[in-house]
Design a protein around this motif. Structure first.
Motif, PDB file in Angstrom:
ATOM      1  N   LEU A  70     -12.781   3.111  -2.071  1.00 48.13           N
ATOM      2  CA  LEU A  70     -11.770   4.700  -1.537  1.00 48.13           C
ATOM      3  C   LEU A  70     -12.739   5.731  -1.676  1.00 48.13           C
ATOM      4  CD1 LEU A  70      -8.836   5.413  -1.516  1.00 48.13           C
ATOM      5  CD2 LEU A  70      -8.904   5.782  -3.788  1.00 48.13           C
ATOM      6  N   TRP A 115      -9.167   4.525   2.582  1.00 46.61           N
ATOM      7  CA  TRP A 115      -9.466   3.046   1.906  1.00 46.61           C
ATOM      8  C   TRP A 115      -9.444   2.137   3.158  1.00 46.61           C
ATOM      9  CZ3 TRP A 115     -10.354   0.479  -1.833  1.00 46.61           C
ATOM     10  CH2 TRP A 115      -9.972  -0.912  -2.074  1.00 46.61           C
ATOM     11  N   HIS A 151       0.856  -1.101  -0.005  1.00 48.95           N
ATOM     12  CA  HIS A 151       0.021  -0.015  -0.053  1.00 48.95           C
ATOM     13  C   HIS A 151       0.880   1.436   0.022  1.00 48.95           C
ATOM     14  CE1 HIS A 151      -3.336  -2.799   0.508  1.00 48.95           C
ATOM     15  NE2 HIS A 151      -4.157  -1.841   0.392  1.00 48.95           N
ATOM     16  N   PHE A 154      -2.869   5.107  -6.455  1.00 50.01           N
ATOM     17  CA  PHE A 154      -4.017   5.455  -6.177  1.00 50.01           C
ATOM     18  C   PHE A 154      -4.300   6.714  -6.691  1.00 50.01           C
ATOM     19  CE2 PHE A 154      -5.220   2.867  -2.030  1.00 50.01           C
ATOM     20  CZ  PHE A 154      -6.336   2.102  -2.691  1.00 50.01           C
TER      21      PHE A 154
END
Length: 346
Positions: A162, A88, A23, A105
């Motif tokens: 998200l 998220w 992430h 993202f």
């Protein structure tokens, strides 16, 4: 851009560093972990990561057994969530696979036109006969999934979302946010799927209680999909079955859960694009303080729990049952049986 990932964990120690590092690769800047009843070193590892500034770690505040929803209620008031541009919410076996731009993202948000929410459909990755737990990236080990447009005979597939800070939030759900009841029609949030298309109206307004967390995946994965490794290795699945999950303590996953997610009809290695950066970040995290040693302790505890479970006849029976389970999803098997075609297939 500040992006906070929120998750709940119980005995997920061997998998934490991969999930955090992944992430970080896609642009998450902050992490909020809630843990409960860990005995594999998960909480100790998270405390060490928190001391180094990588995550925020809190005990799950749940007073009942709905660990995830009570944690999400608490998360709404935490500074690391309130100060984020985007939030998220996902589990540590879920990895967004972003196909556009630099695969971050930020690239996904840009491709979708900067909406107030983006929901990504699950793509369930099969066990595909991987028996032994290995301490290496999950996203590298498992490459087979169901047809991403169809899962278990269903075109509507669950999502994770998200959420932008200005979403007119009533509350965070585990799969999607819900907006306030008094939001006027013209003020409803702009909300897209993983192709940048507006989500269906009935999903947007949660009109169908049976479909409030899913919509058809066909055409929705142009920019991203959500790789879900719900099974991992057979070893890890036995441990998962023993611990239950973040929603229902001591829930026993039966043969159906395994078979529904162990459909290896489709091969997809596209997420491997992240592996070089991922492995570098994992290595970097392990070199900080005692993170590497704490990770290794979690791995040792995971293997020890597997060994202890396999001393029990019922777990040896479960292992054997799952090892030989039909890879056809139950609904597909039933359809073929009704058509008289099952013997031709198997």
């Amino acid at each position: 851009m500040a992006i906070t990932a929120v998750t709940c964990v119980k005995n997920e120690g061997p998998f934490l560093l991969e999930w955090i590092a992944f992430h970080q690769c896609i642009g998450v800047t902050d992490f909020l972990f809630y843990s409960n009843d860990c005995d594999d070193g998960t909480d100790t590892l998270l405390d060490a990561l928190a001391a180094l500034g990588h995550v925020t770690h809190l005990p799950n505040p749940a007073e009942g057994r709905n660990y995830q929803m009570e944690a999400l209620q608490d998360a709404k008031g935490q500074p690391v969530v309130q100060n984020a541009d985007w939030v998220w919410i996902a589990d540590v076996d879920e990895f967004p696979n972003i196909h556009v731009g630099d695969h971050s993202f930020a690239a996904l948000i840009d491709a979708c036109g900067d909406p107030q929410a983006i929901s990504l459909n699950f793509q369930f990755f099969a066990n595909d006969d991987v028996g032994a737990f290995e301490d290496r990236p999950v996203i590298e080990q498992f490459t087979k999934s169901h047809n991403p447009d169809m899962w278990c005979g269903e075109a509507a597939i669950e999502v994770k979302s998200l959420v932008r800070q200005d979403f007119p939030l009533h509350y965070y759900g585990a799969h999607r946010p819900f907006f306030k009841a008094n939001v006027k029609k013209k003020q409803r949030p702009r909300w897209t799927d993983g192709s940048g298309r507006d989500v269906q109206h009935r999903f947007l307004v949660a009109a169908n209680p049976r479909r409030i967390r899913r919509f058809p995946a066909t055409g929705s994965r142009l920019h991203a999909t959500l790789n879900h490794y719900a099974l991992r290795s057979l070893d890890s699945y036995l441990v998962k079955n023993d611990r239950g999950d973040v929603n229902r303590e001591n829930r026993a996953f039966d043969d159906t859960y395994w078979r529904e997610r162990n459909d290896p009809a489709w091969e997809d290695r596209s997420i491997h694009r992240y592996l070089p950066a991922l492995e570098a970040r994992i290595t970097g995290l392990k070199k900080q303080g005692n993170i590497g040693a704490l990770h290794d302790a979690c791995v040792t505890a995971h293997k020890a729990r597997r060994d202890a479970l396999l001393m029990q006849p019922e777990y040896r029976e479960m292992q054997n049952q799952l090892r030989h389970a039909n890879k056809l999803p139950p609904q597909e098997e039933a359809m073929l049986r009704d058509l008289g075609l099952l013997e031709e297939i198997i």
